[in-house]
Scaffold this motif. Structure first.
Motif, PDB file in Angstrom:
ATOM      1  N   PRO A  41     -14.939  10.036  -1.856  1.00 57.27           N
ATOM      2  CA  PRO A  41     -13.891  11.015  -1.232  1.00 57.27           C
ATOM      3  C   PRO A  41     -12.577  10.789  -1.547  1.00 57.27           C
ATOM      4  CG  PRO A  41     -15.042   9.347   0.137  1.00 57.27           C
ATOM      5  CD  PRO A  41     -15.570   9.266  -1.177  1.00 57.27           C
ATOM      6  N   TYR A  42     -12.101   9.747  -1.970  1.00 57.24           N
ATOM      7  CA  TYR A  42     -10.717   9.526  -2.432  1.00 57.24           C
ATOM      8  C   TYR A  42     -10.422  10.432  -3.477  1.00 57.24           C
ATOM      9  CZ  TYR A  42     -10.299   5.414   0.206  1.00 57.24           C
ATOM     10  OH  TYR A  42     -10.497   4.300   1.409  1.00 57.24           O
ATOM     11  N   ILE A  43     -11.049  10.859  -4.340  1.00 64.96           N
ATOM     12  CA  ILE A  43     -10.952  11.685  -5.450  1.00 64.96           C
ATOM     13  C   ILE A  43     -10.889  13.333  -5.035  1.00 64.96           C
ATOM     14  CG2 ILE A  43     -11.651  12.609  -7.418  1.00 64.96           C
ATOM     15  CD1 ILE A  43     -12.941  10.149  -8.310  1.00 64.96           C
ATOM     16  N   THR A  44     -11.884  13.455  -4.018  1.00 60.80           N
ATOM     17  CA  THR A  44     -12.108  14.876  -3.645  1.00 60.80           C
ATOM     18  C   THR A  44     -11.352  15.334  -2.424  1.00 60.80           C
ATOM     19  OG1 THR A  44     -14.020  14.265  -2.478  1.00 60.80           O
ATOM     20  CG2 THR A  44     -14.186  14.895  -4.772  1.00 60.80           C
ATOM     21  N   HIS A  45     -11.356  14.720  -1.189  1.00 62.07           N
ATOM     22  CA  HIS A  45     -10.695  15.046   0.074  1.00 62.07           C
ATOM     23  C   HIS A  45     -10.275  14.006   1.104  1.00 62.07           C
ATOM     24  CE1 HIS A  45     -15.136  14.029   0.757  1.00 62.07           C
ATOM     25  NE2 HIS A  45     -14.671  13.666   2.175  1.00 62.07           N
ATOM     26  N   VAL A  46      -9.776  12.985   0.414  1.00 63.32           N
ATOM     27  CA  VAL A  46      -9.154  11.900   1.582  1.00 63.32           C
ATOM     28  C   VAL A  46      -8.013  12.732   2.236  1.00 63.32           C
ATOM     29  CG1 VAL A  46      -7.757  10.898  -0.379  1.00 63.32           C
ATOM     30  CG2 VAL A  46      -8.451   9.429   1.651  1.00 63.32           C
ATOM     31  N   ASP A  47      -7.781  12.295   3.501  1.00 61.20           N
ATOM     32  CA  ASP A  47      -6.692  12.698   4.179  1.00 61.20           C
ATOM     33  C   ASP A  47      -5.734  11.297   4.386  1.00 61.20           C
ATOM     34  OD1 ASP A  47      -7.820  11.434   6.197  1.00 61.20           O
ATOM     35  OD2 ASP A  47      -8.411  13.121   7.411  1.00 61.20           O
ATOM     36  N   LEU A  48      -4.777  11.638   5.141  1.00 59.03           N
ATOM     37  CA  LEU A  48      -3.677  10.504   5.398  1.00 59.03           C
ATOM     38  C   LEU A  48      -4.362   9.485   6.038  1.00 59.03           C
ATOM     39  CD1 LEU A  48      -0.809   9.594   4.711  1.00 59.03           C
ATOM     40  CD2 LEU A  48      -0.313  10.689   7.116  1.00 59.03           C
ATOM     41  N   GLN A  49      -5.139   9.747   6.960  1.00 56.47           N
ATOM     42  CA  GLN A  49      -5.755   8.787   7.776  1.00 56.47           C
ATOM     43  C   GLN A  49      -6.781   7.914   7.077  1.00 56.47           C
ATOM     44  OE1 GLN A  49      -8.575   9.834  10.868  1.00 56.47           O
ATOM     45  NE2 GLN A  49      -7.723   8.481  12.266  1.00 56.47           N
ATOM     46  N   GLY A  50      -7.322   8.354   6.223  1.00 57.35           N
ATOM     47  CA  GLY A  50      -8.598   7.854   5.527  1.00 57.35           C
ATOM     48  C   GLY A  50      -7.815   7.133   4.484  1.00 57.35           C
ATOM     49  N   LEU A  51      -6.533   7.402   3.893  1.00 59.54           N
ATOM     50  CA  LEU A  51      -6.049   6.792   2.847  1.00 59.54           C
ATOM     51  C   LEU A  51      -5.393   5.431   3.348  1.00 59.54           C
ATOM     52  CD1 LEU A  51      -4.494   6.489   0.005  1.00 59.54           C
ATOM     53  CD2 LEU A  51      -2.922   8.036   1.094  1.00 59.54           C
ATOM     54  N   VAL A  52      -4.746   5.574   4.708  1.00 60.21           N
ATOM     55  CA  VAL A  52      -4.141   4.301   5.001  1.00 60.21           C
ATOM     56  C   VAL A  52      -4.657   3.463   6.077  1.00 60.21           C
ATOM     57  CG1 VAL A  52      -1.796   5.722   4.955  1.00 60.21           C
ATOM     58  CG2 VAL A  52      -3.119   5.713   7.308  1.00 60.21           C
ATOM     59  N   ILE A  53      -5.939   3.763   6.721  1.00 60.68           N
ATOM     60  CA  ILE A  53      -6.365   3.114   7.930  1.00 60.68           C
ATOM     61  C   ILE A  53      -6.548   1.561   7.294  1.00 60.68           C
ATOM     62  CG2 ILE A  53      -8.727   3.944   7.271  1.00 60.68           C
ATOM     63  CD1 ILE A  53      -9.085   3.924  10.384  1.00 60.68           C
ATOM     64  N   GLY A  54      -6.350   0.819   8.195  1.00 61.44           N
ATOM     65  CA  GLY A  54      -6.668  -0.637   7.670  1.00 61.44           C
ATOM     66  C   GLY A  54      -6.104  -1.155   6.552  1.00 61.44           C
ATOM     67  N   LYS A  55      -5.077  -0.701   6.153  1.00 57.49           N
ATOM     68  CA  LYS A  55      -4.160  -1.163   4.673  1.00 57.49           C
ATOM     69  C   LYS A  55      -2.973  -1.529   5.085  1.00 57.49           C
ATOM     70  CE  LYS A  55      -7.691   1.839   2.129  1.00 57.49           C
ATOM     71  NZ  LYS A  55      -7.873   2.690   3.121  1.00 57.49           N
ATOM     72  N   ASN A  56      -2.492  -2.396   4.176  1.00 58.35           N
ATOM     73  CA  ASN A  56      -1.004  -2.709   4.105  1.00 58.35           C
ATOM     74  C   ASN A  56      -0.501  -1.733   3.057  1.00 58.35           C
ATOM     75  OD1 ASN A  56      -1.244  -4.266   1.620  1.00 58.35           O
ATOM     76  ND2 ASN A  56      -1.674  -5.823   2.769  1.00 58.35           N
ATOM     77  N   ILE A  57       0.852  -1.648   3.041  1.00 59.53           N
ATOM     78  CA  ILE A  57       1.435  -0.893   1.929  1.00 59.53           C
ATOM     79  C   ILE A  57       1.097  -1.160   0.424  1.00 59.53           C
ATOM     80  CG2 ILE A  57       3.554  -2.102   1.661  1.00 59.53           C
ATOM     81  CD1 ILE A  57       3.317   1.687   1.359  1.00 59.53           C
ATOM     82  N   GLY A  58       1.024  -2.291  -0.019  1.00 61.61           N
ATOM     83  CA  GLY A  58       0.512  -3.015  -0.923  1.00 61.61           C
ATOM     84  C   GLY A  58      -0.944  -2.383  -1.513  1.00 61.61           C
ATOM     85  N   GLU A  59      -1.919  -2.337  -0.371  1.00 60.97           N
ATOM     86  CA  GLU A  59      -3.102  -1.785  -0.610  1.00 60.97           C
ATOM     87  C   GLU A  59      -3.294  -0.432  -0.819  1.00 60.97           C
ATOM     88  OE1 GLU A  59      -5.601  -5.397   1.801  1.00 60.97           O
ATOM     89  OE2 GLU A  59      -4.555  -3.830   3.001  1.00 60.97           O
ATOM     90  N   LEU A 106      -0.895   1.659  -1.962  1.00 64.03           N
ATOM     91  CA  LEU A 106      -0.473   1.918  -3.281  1.00 64.03           C
ATOM     92  C   LEU A 106      -1.534   1.710  -4.511  1.00 64.03           C
ATOM     93  CD1 LEU A 106       3.219   0.592  -3.042  1.00 64.03           C
ATOM     94  CD2 LEU A 106       2.496   3.038  -3.199  1.00 64.03           C
ATOM     95  N   LYS A 107      -2.321   0.590  -4.063  1.00 65.21           N
ATOM     96  CA  LYS A 107      -3.266   0.154  -5.021  1.00 65.21           C
ATOM     97  C   LYS A 107      -4.440   1.017  -5.018  1.00 65.21           C
ATOM     98  CE  LYS A 107      -6.649  -3.580  -6.180  1.00 65.21           C
ATOM     99  NZ  LYS A 107      -7.156  -4.778  -5.924  1.00 65.21           N
ATOM    100  N   VAL A 108      -4.743   1.820  -4.004  1.00 68.37           N
ATOM    101  CA  VAL A 108      -5.886   2.939  -3.845  1.00 68.37           C
ATOM    102  C   VAL A 108      -5.299   3.991  -4.351  1.00 68.37           C
ATOM    103  CG1 VAL A 108      -6.965   4.305  -2.059  1.00 68.37           C
ATOM    104  CG2 VAL A 108      -6.951   1.812  -1.610  1.00 68.37           C
ATOM    105  N   ILE A 109      -4.084   4.346  -4.403  1.00 63.35           N
ATOM    106  CA  ILE A 109      -3.389   5.767  -4.849  1.00 63.35           C
ATOM    107  C   ILE A 109      -3.647   5.681  -6.522  1.00 63.35           C
ATOM    108  CG2 ILE A 109      -1.415   7.097  -5.300  1.00 63.35           C
ATOM    109  CD1 ILE A 109      -0.741   6.493  -2.280  1.00 63.35           C
TER     110      ILE A 109
END
Length: 380
Positions: free
Chosen positions: A109-127, A129-132
């Motif tokens: 879902p990160y490739i197809t339809h992740v939203d902002l909440q799904g991207l950032v939840i439970g992660k720090n800024i480094g994590e 950026l790593k996911v992106i």
């Protein structure tokens, strides 16, 4: 002469991806229209050992090609040596640019339809950026395929919007569960929540942050404040996992450690008994493509509670109770209402059965995939 197909599931390492790959291999073993070759991960191979299937044409990969050039080359060599006509990767990307015609399943879902909440939840800024960065990298290899298979219309729409691909090069084939799961519960009576005994709330999920498992202690704490019914959230992540350590410590801090436990990761063969011994299934994930846990809850007559997201409503409709897992107080109220409403329990269980009857079986899903592969075969 029969066409040759390479089925690639070398990146299927956890959860439903492993199960789906193994069940697909089991379902196509009797298909004589093609010559099959299977490139599988070690977890998929381990699950296949539980079935009575031939393993002569199964090639096991000790490591995923995602971070290993040796295994990327091995995949390429297999496709060349077997002179395959088409390659089907179940859960892309494959991290390989095949010369042959390549059909890729996309359930990330990160490739197809992740939203902002799904991207950032439970992660720090480094994590974050790593996911992106990882998603950009995975998207690059995803676009190397010729055709793409999705499990939901929402994920296909997101993919087409982001990458400007033609809809004619895609297809939606929805997820399914095994017949053995359905058959086991077919003769079972409907589940009844007994508030005089401990209520077991099964949370079947791998330890990814978007699964929102780290929010369960707050929900359990809020539920404990308004509820004198004994309950326990049952997680399925290993005790050695850092996420469990985080959840456990939060539970201790809130003095609700008796309300949350984990049984560790489980095999597909164990799933039936887990659902049979549970009263409610809770999937708080805020980012999914198509979790088979929804269908498994329907099959097992367990009321289903899910995160209130578009992808969940698209699949579950009126067969679930919806919560915002980030709002512990409101989520607790919804759980409490479900505990005490037999009518609500019956309504969502019956609707789940109706949806399940309209859903794909593993055999029908496999046939649709095979038909799609056949329609895209490239001849010299």
């Amino acid at each position: 002469m029969k066409n040759k197909i390479l089925f690639n599931c070398t990146t299927n390492l956890l959860g439903g991806a492993v199960k789906n790959a193994a069940l697909f291999i089991v379902s196509v073993q009797g298909n004589l229209d093609f010559n099959w070759c299977f490139a599988v991960s070690k977890p998929v191979y381990s699950l296949l050992l539980n079935y009575n299937v031939s393993l002569d044409n199964v090639i096991v990969f000790d490591e995923s090609p995602s971070r290993n050039n040796f295994y990327r080359k091995k995949l390429i060599n297999i496709a060349d040596d077997y002179s395959v006509d088409v390659i089907y990767t179940m859960a892309g990307p494959s991290y390989v640019n095949f010369k042959q015609f390549h059909v890729m399943g996309i359930s990330n879902p990160y490739i197809t339809h992740v939203d902002l909440q799904g991207l950032v939840i439970g992660k720090n800024i480094g994590e974050i950026l790593k996911v992106i960065a990882l998603t950009i990298y995975q998207s690059y290899y995803t676009l190397k395929a010729n055709r793409w298979v999705f499990q939901t219309e929402e994920s296909r729409k997101g993919f087409l919007f982001r990458f400007f691909k033609s809809r004619t090069n895609t297809i939606v084939i929805r997820n399914a569960i095994g017949n053995d799961f359905i058959d086991y519960f077919a003769s079972k009576v409907e589940n009844k929540i007994d508030v005089n005994n401990k209520v077991s709330i099964l949370c079947p999920a791998a330890p990814f942050m978007h699964k929102s498992l780290h929010l369960i202690p707050d929900i359990a704490y809020s539920l404990k404040q308004i509820c004198d019914i004994e309950f326990c959230f049952i997680l399925t992540i290993d005790q050695s996992n850092a996420l469990w350590e985080r959840i456990k410590q939060k539970s201790i801090d809130l003095s609700i450690e008796k309300c949350i436990t984990t049984i560790g990761s489980f095999s597909y063969k164990q799933a039936v008994s887990l659902y049979a011994n549970s009263d409610i299934v809770f999937v708080p994930s805020i980012l999914e493509t198509f979790s088979a846990s929804y269908l498994e809850a329907f099959a097992s007559n367990n009321p289903l509670v899910v995160a209130d997201k578009g992808f969940a409503r698209d699949i579950c409709g009126n067969a679930a109770v919806y919560v915002d897992p980030t709002n512990a107080v409101e989520s607790a109220k919804i759980f409490y209402n479900l505990f005490n409403s037999q009518n609500l329990q019956n309504q969502i269980v019956l609707e789940g059965k109706r949806i399940l009857q309209l859903s794909e079986s593993q055999s029908s899903r496999s046939k649709k995939i095979i038909n799609y592969l056949h329609s895209n075969l490239k001849y010299d």
